[in-house]
Write a protein that holds these residues in place. Structure first.
Motif, PDB file in Angstrom:
ATOM      1  N   GLU A  85     -14.843   3.494  -3.586  1.00 49.84           N
ATOM      2  CA  GLU A  85     -14.872   4.206  -2.302  1.00 49.84           C
ATOM      3  C   GLU A  85     -16.315   4.478  -1.880  1.00 49.84           C
ATOM      4  N   ARG A  86     -16.549   4.254  -0.600  1.00 45.80           N
ATOM      5  CA  ARG A  86     -17.894   4.490  -0.038  1.00 45.80           C
ATOM      6  C   ARG A  86     -17.747   5.268   1.257  1.00 45.80           C
TER       7      ARG A  86
ATOM      8  N   ASP B  16     -20.016  16.216   8.615  1.00 47.76           N
ATOM      9  CA  ASP B  16     -19.099  16.268   7.471  1.00 47.76           C
ATOM     10  C   ASP B  16     -19.570  17.358   6.513  1.00 47.76           C
TER      11      ASP B  16
ATOM     12  N   ILE C  74     -16.518  14.490   0.070  1.00 45.33           N
ATOM     13  CA  ILE C  74     -16.398  15.033   1.429  1.00 45.33           C
ATOM     14  C   ILE C  74     -15.213  15.988   1.390  1.00 45.33           C
TER      15      ILE C  74
ATOM     16  N   LYS D 157     -16.789  19.072  12.503  1.00 47.91           N
ATOM     17  CA  LYS D 157     -16.532  18.533  13.838  1.00 47.91           C
ATOM     18  C   LYS D 157     -15.011  18.458  13.972  1.00 47.91           C
TER      19      LYS D 157
ATOM     20  N   ASN E 111     -10.990   7.107  14.697  1.00 42.57           N
ATOM     21  CA  ASN E 111     -11.317   8.502  14.995  1.00 42.57           C
ATOM     22  C   ASN E 111     -10.739   8.931  16.332  1.00 42.57           C
TER      23      ASN E 111
ATOM     24  N   GLY F 107     -19.416   6.106   5.237  1.00 44.76           N
ATOM     25  CA  GLY F 107     -20.316   5.663   6.298  1.00 44.76           C
ATOM     26  C   GLY F 107     -19.975   6.319   7.611  1.00 44.76           C
ATOM     27  N   MET F 108     -20.758   5.982   8.607  1.00 42.38           N
ATOM     28  CA  MET F 108     -20.553   6.482   9.972  1.00 42.38           C
ATOM     29  C   MET F 108     -21.070   5.441  10.949  1.00 42.38           C
ATOM     30  N   SER F 109     -20.592   5.478  12.178  1.00 43.81           N
ATOM     31  CA  SER F 109     -21.115   4.550  13.184  1.00 43.81           C
ATOM     32  C   SER F 109     -22.613   4.774  13.381  1.00 43.81           C
ATOM     33  N   GLU F 110     -23.056   6.018  13.262  1.00 37.07           N
ATOM     34  CA  GLU F 110     -24.465   6.335  13.513  1.00 37.07           C
ATOM     35  C   GLU F 110     -25.390   5.933  12.369  1.00 37.07           C
TER      36      GLU F 110
ATOM     37  N   VAL G 198     -17.169   9.986  -2.863  1.00 31.13           N
ATOM     38  CA  VAL G 198     -17.707   8.806  -2.164  1.00 31.13           C
ATOM     39  C   VAL G 198     -18.964   8.298  -2.856  1.00 31.13           C
TER      40      VAL G 198
ATOM     41  N   SER H 238     -13.947   4.661   5.579  1.00 35.92           N
ATOM     42  CA  SER H 238     -13.610   5.087   6.948  1.00 35.92           C
ATOM     43  C   SER H 238     -12.749   6.333   6.987  1.00 35.92           C
ATOM     44  N   ALA H 239     -12.068   6.646   5.888  1.00 36.38           N
ATOM     45  CA  ALA H 239     -11.198   7.824   5.811  1.00 36.38           C
ATOM     46  C   ALA H 239     -11.024   8.150   4.333  1.00 36.38           C
ATOM     47  N   PRO H 240     -10.589   9.374   4.008  1.00 36.29           N
ATOM     48  CA  PRO H 240     -10.470   9.726   2.587  1.00 36.29           C
ATOM     49  C   PRO H 240      -9.382   8.927   1.872  1.00 36.29           C
TER      50      PRO H 240
ATOM     51  N   ILE I  45      -8.919  11.665  11.728  1.00 39.43           N
ATOM     52  CA  ILE I  45      -9.084  10.244  11.374  1.00 39.43           C
ATOM     53  C   ILE I  45      -7.707   9.699  11.020  1.00 39.43           C
TER      54      ILE I  45
HETATM   55  P1  AMP Z   1     -17.096   6.842  12.765  1.00 35.39           P
HETATM   56  O1  AMP Z   1     -18.537   7.096  12.828  1.00 35.39           O
HETATM   57  O2  AMP Z   1     -16.403   7.174  14.002  1.00 35.39           O
HETATM   58  O3  AMP Z   1     -16.825   5.494  12.375  1.00 35.39           O
HETATM   59  O4  AMP Z   1     -16.500   7.787  11.640  1.00 35.39           O
HETATM   60  C1  AMP Z   1     -17.287   8.295  10.626  1.00 35.39           C
HETATM   61  C2  AMP Z   1     -16.556   9.376   9.889  1.00 35.39           C
HETATM   62  O5  AMP Z   1     -15.552   8.793   9.063  1.00 35.39           O
HETATM   63  C3  AMP Z   1     -17.454  10.117   8.930  1.00 35.39           C
HETATM   64  O6  AMP Z   1     -18.230  11.096   9.565  1.00 35.39           O
HETATM   65  C4  AMP Z   1     -16.452  10.683   7.959  1.00 35.39           C
HETATM   66  O7  AMP Z   1     -15.892  11.881   8.475  1.00 35.39           O
HETATM   67  C5  AMP Z   1     -15.381   9.610   7.922  1.00 35.39           C
HETATM   68  N1  AMP Z   1     -15.450   8.774   6.705  1.00 35.39           N
HETATM   69  C6  AMP Z   1     -16.004   7.571   6.526  1.00 35.39           C
HETATM   70  N2  AMP Z   1     -15.843   7.149   5.246  1.00 35.39           N
HETATM   71  C7  AMP Z   1     -15.163   8.122   4.616  1.00 35.39           C
HETATM   72  C8  AMP Z   1     -14.657   8.302   3.282  1.00 35.39           C
HETATM   73  N3  AMP Z   1     -14.801   7.375   2.351  1.00 35.39           N
HETATM   74  N4  AMP Z   1     -14.005   9.436   3.000  1.00 35.39           N
HETATM   75  C9  AMP Z   1     -13.828  10.404   3.936  1.00 35.39           C
HETATM   76  N5  AMP Z   1     -14.255  10.290   5.210  1.00 35.39           N
HETATM   77  C10 AMP Z   1     -14.906   9.167   5.535  1.00 35.39           C
END
Ligand code: AMP
Ligand code: MCA
Length: 508
Positions: free
Chosen positions: A304-305, A390, A402, A407, A416, A307-310, A328, A283-285, A411
């Motif tokens: 570490e992995r 990203d 990343i 954008k 977000n 993802g995104m909501s989309e 990641v 979810s964040a670095p 975070i």
């Molecule tokens: P959201 O879709 O609002 O949940 O947020 C997704 C965003 O979280 C991604 O586009 C990335 O910018 C960030 N994100 C998710 N996982 C990571 C990670 N392991 N490292 C860095 N950024 C991440």
């Protein structure tokens, strides 16, 4: 075959009498134990209730709830009944909810009893059919209404492309967009992660994430459910309680802030986590320093992995094999990830270290933004890749890092925040002429929201008073941790606010 995600998850459920979810005792509250039969029966009752309401096909059910097992059961019931689940951060206040309810037009809203009055008023404004309540203490009108419903329920027939959930994700224009995720998107991701992370018999998941986002709901809960793994369920992340229950767990997922807070606990040791097989972060670095400190304290290399909501999950570090700090990892099976240059060309594996825009294609990628066909079209390339926003690079092992975002996003502790949205709330204050919001480094939250504000001539207000005002109207995680009042915003020759300069001065 029925592609309903509930049917897929339920294939993995454990034996009916076994414990599926344990809510540990806390203070004078005794422990609660839910068997797999309880999960089936209680979600069936709510699903039958939803069906009895004769909702329209594709109806949305919005949930603005404190975390509880019953909130998870409501989600499962929505899948079973074939209605679309719309989880909302429980920190959102009236103005925020007004937008979501107006935009998604749910037929049912379920809220906590403490918010019932104002949510009911919003429900009336937006012609919501029913507003139910559900507390984190197993009370509320939803459970009352479902109490006499049958414990058997025939899972609704769904195709892979049918909509399962809408997740609102902040937008660059300041207005959130609803990412439409299908039964197939979520199903493909959970089965991929089950093998990638080697879920196995006897796993116990320590669940301390919120369940209104992808991470806690679709990655953590789905993983345990489809694998028939017991969950130790904490309604809120509290480092001390996590330390108390880690000795009985084998898997934990968290945002980097949670690992930073665990490292602050003297009790975190190799001995404490001797049963653990996997710590996952996302979810964040995750800072390499946190990764390294965690390894030296516990012997575990956090996986570490990304993802995104989309898109649900896109990449992961290896389960067996290399876990590289600051990366990641590799694209998940069936997920195509590419990095493109400004001219549209794609980086080759040999273009190690070159930075470009990350794009993705696969069965996990959402169908589009709710009622925003133009925005959806803008975010996809002609050949069907989704533009993540990203920026990334490959290393020599094919691992993705990343390195930034194209954008304007902050975070903070895994949540977000889009600066534009906060700027518009600040600009609405009568004393404020203009504002600029940036993310600054924060030890606990990784990044924190900070703002510079220019007041109107002769107006006067303190940063503290501005912060207090925002706290009464928007979710606390969005409220700037720091506000400075400036005579003017730093701008370049083109008149554009120089956010880099602001970031430096706000940091100082
Ligand atoms: P959201 O879709 O609002 O949940 O947020 C997704 C965003 O979280 C991604 O586009 C990335 O910018 C960030 N994100 C998710 N996982 C990571 C990670 N392991 N490292 C860095 N950024 C991440
Ligand atoms: C709480 N506050 C925050 C945050 N959380 N401020 C900024 N950023 C935050 N993340 C506020 C509180 O409201 C409070 O404000 C003050 O900061 C201190 O709160 P505290 O008690 O320390 O916070 P907490 O309740 O312990 O919460 C911290 C937390 C929480 C546990 C890290 O933020 C959290 O659960 N984060 C996880 C988010 C998550 O699940 N993200 C996944 C998104 P005041 O003092 O004014 O009351 S899904 C995703 O990103 C993608 C798909 C992915 O890859 O996973």
């Amino acid at each position: 075959m029925n592609q309903n995600l509930y049917a897929l998850l339920a294939r993995g459920f454990g034996a009916p009498q076994e414990c599926a979810i344990e809510v540990p005792a806390q203070g004078d509250q005794p422990a609660l134990y839910y068997t797999w039969r309880d999960v089936e029966h209680a979600s069936a009752k709510i699903a039958n209730l939803l069906e009895s309401l004769k909702l329209r096909p594709g109806a949305r059910v919005a949930a603005h709830l404190d975390k509880s097992v019953e909130a998870l059961l409501l989600y499962l019931a929505c899948l079973r009944a074939g209605v679309v689940y719309l989880p909302l951060n429980n920190g959102y206040q009236a103005a925020e909810l007004d937008y979501f309810i107006g935009n998604a037009a749910p037929e049912i809203v379920v809220c906590s009893p403490a918010n019932h009055e104002w949510v009911k008023a919003l429900g009336k404004k937006h012609r919501v059919k029913r507003v139910y309540t559900l507390s984190d203490q197993r009370t509320g009108s939803l459970l009352k209404a479902a109490a006499l419903q049958p414990t058997r329920h025939k899972v609704a027939q769904k195709k892979a492309a049918d909509l399962a959930a809408i997740l609102y994700t902040s937008g660059t224009t300041g207005r959130s967009k609803g990412a439409m995720l299908s039964h197939g998107n979520l199903g493909s991701n959970v089965t991929t992660l089950q093998t990638t992370w080697r879920w196995r018999a006897g796993d116990v998941l320590l669940h301390a994430l919120p369940i209104f986002h992808v991470h806690g709901l679709f990655v953590a809960s789905h993983g345990a459910l489809i694998n028939g793994s017991k969950m130790i369920w904490l309604n809120k992340f509290d480092a001390k309680r996590v330390i108390e229950h880690l000795p009985r767990a084998s898997v934990m997922m968290g945002v980097p802030t949670m690992y930073v807070r665990l490292l602050d606990e003297p009790g975190l040791s190799r001995e404490l986590v001797r049963r653990m097989r996997l710590f996952i972060s996302g979810s964040a670095p995750l800072l390499p320093d946190t990764f390294q400190q965690f390894e030296s304290r516990t012997g575990h290399r956090i996986l570490e992995r990304y993802g995104m909501s989309e898109t649900v999950m896109l990449t992961s570090n290896a389960y067996e094999g290399h876990r590289a700090a600051g990366t990641v990892g590799l694209p998940l099976p069936q997920v195509e990830v590419r990095i493109t240059r400004d001219d549209g060309s794609t980086l080759k594996a040999s273009d190690v270290g070159e930075i470009g825009a990350i794009q993705v294609k696969g069965p996990n990628v959402f169908g589009g933004y709710w009622q925003m066909p133009e925005k959806t079209a803008e975010e996809f390339t002609g050949d069907g890749f989704f533009k993540t926003g990203d920026m990334g690079k490959w290393d020599a092992n094919g691992y993705l890092s990343i390195v930034g975002r194209n954008k304007d996003l902050i975070i903070s502790g895994g949540y977000n925040v889009y600066p534009k949205e906060i700027e518009s709330y600040l600009d609405d204050q009568p004393e404020v002429f203009e504002s600029a919001v940036v993310g600054i480094e924060h030890r606990d939250f990784g990044e924190a929201v900070a703002a510079a504000v220019v007041l109107k001539p002769k107006a006067s207000i303190t940063p503290q008073a501005l912060i207090a005002r925002l706290k009464s109207s928007i979710a606390a995680f969005k409220v700037p941790k720091k506000i400075v009042i400036l005579a003017e915003l730093p701008r370049n020759a083109m008149g554009k606010v120089q956010k880099n300069l602001l970031r430096d001065s706000l940091k100082a």
